[in-house]
Write a protein that holds these residues in place. Structure first.
Motif, PDB file in Angstrom:
ATOM      1  N   ASP A  45      11.638  49.238  63.171  1.00 18.96           N
ATOM      2  CA  ASP A  45      11.955  48.870  64.559  1.00 18.96           C
ATOM      3  C   ASP A  45      12.574  47.481  64.681  1.00 18.96           C
ATOM      4  N   THR A  47      11.184  44.587  63.521  1.00 18.07           N
ATOM      5  CA  THR A  47      10.190  43.515  63.481  1.00 18.07           C
ATOM      6  C   THR A  47      10.200  42.842  62.112  1.00 18.07           C
ATOM      7  N   SER A  68      10.615  30.584  61.905  1.00 20.20           N
ATOM      8  CA  SER A  68      11.886  31.096  62.417  1.00 20.20           C
ATOM      9  C   SER A  68      12.735  31.513  61.235  1.00 20.20           C
ATOM     10  N   HIS A  78      15.978  32.611  64.880  1.00 15.22           N
ATOM     11  CA  HIS A  78      15.155  33.555  65.627  1.00 15.22           C
ATOM     12  C   HIS A  78      13.686  33.191  65.405  1.00 15.22           C
ATOM     13  N   GLY A  98       7.558  39.164  64.405  1.00 16.38           N
ATOM     14  CA  GLY A  98       8.279  39.132  65.673  1.00 16.38           C
ATOM     15  C   GLY A  98       9.598  39.861  65.553  1.00 16.38           C
ATOM     16  N   LYS A  99      10.100  40.273  66.697  1.00 19.04           N
ATOM     17  CA  LYS A  99      11.356  41.013  66.739  1.00 19.04           C
ATOM     18  C   LYS A  99      12.406  40.125  67.392  1.00 19.04           C
ATOM     19  N   PRO A 100      13.453  39.759  66.651  1.00 18.75           N
ATOM     20  CA  PRO A 100      14.516  38.940  67.243  1.00 18.75           C
ATOM     21  C   PRO A 100      15.074  39.610  68.500  1.00 18.75           C
ATOM     22  N   SER A 101      15.307  38.810  69.541  1.00 26.19           N
ATOM     23  CA  SER A 101      15.763  39.362  70.814  1.00 26.19           C
ATOM     24  C   SER A 101      17.255  39.692  70.811  1.00 26.19           C
ATOM     25  N   SER A 102      18.001  39.069  69.928  1.00 25.86           N
ATOM     26  CA  SER A 102      19.433  39.350  69.842  1.00 25.86           C
ATOM     27  C   SER A 102      19.864  39.285  68.383  1.00 25.86           C
ATOM     28  N   ASP A 103      21.030  39.812  68.081  1.00 30.59           N
ATOM     29  CA  ASP A 103      21.540  39.795  66.704  1.00 30.59           C
ATOM     30  C   ASP A 103      20.467  40.209  65.708  1.00 30.59           C
ATOM     31  N   PRO A 104      20.301  41.500  65.475  1.00 26.26           N
ATOM     32  CA  PRO A 104      19.249  41.933  64.562  1.00 26.26           C
ATOM     33  C   PRO A 104      19.352  41.272  63.180  1.00 26.26           C
TER      34      PRO A 104
END
Length: 143
Positions: A45, A47, A68, A78, A98-104
């Motif tokens: 997903d 994460t 980060s 991130h 954590g799951k980066p909010s942008s740019d996977p």
């Protein structure tokens, strides 16, 4: 001035102080350390999980290990979670997810920054006190 205005002003001042904190502070004590494991994982997903160890001594406020990750563009970082730390002079493991909010983030080479930071409430406003910082090249693998 209303209580809401005062609290908003205090919160804004605290954020300004945190933003003005040095990006890569030196360790407060050579005994205080943070390490980053050479491999992190990326779940299906997206994460990201990073881990390592830390050691810190003496604290009067809340202490956290934050991390980060950066890939390709070192100016884009991130945030990958935060873990509550115990500053008892012993070495402890940490792991943040954590799951980066942008740019996977993708499998492969990445740069990680891990920081042991205390929010010390001396003087009323929570101010950052850095215990240790580590920059580490890692390999991210798909889990």
């Amino acid at each position: 001035m209303s209580l809401r205005s005062v609290l908003g002003t205090a919160a804004g001042a605290a954020l300004l102080l945190l933003a003005a904190a040095p990006a890569a502070p030196a360790s407060a004590d050579p005994y205080e350390t943070v390490t980053v494991d050479p491999t992190g994982t990326i779940a299906p997903d997206g994460t990201v999980t990073l881990s390592g160890t830390y050691r810190c001594i003496g604290n009067s406020g809340a202490v956290f290990v934050s991390s980060s990750v950066s890939q390709k563009d070192p100016s884009v970082r991130h945030g990958i979670g935060g873990t509550r730390a115990v500053c008892d002079g012993m070495e402890h493991a940490w792991a943040n997810s954590g799951k980066p909010s942008s740019d996977p983030v993708t499998p492969g080479a990445a740069q990680v920054e891990a920081t042991v930071m205390e929010l010390s409430a001396s003087g009323g406003l929570p101010l950052p006190r850095f215990h240790a910082v580590q920059h580490q090249d890692v390999t991210l693998t798909q889990s």
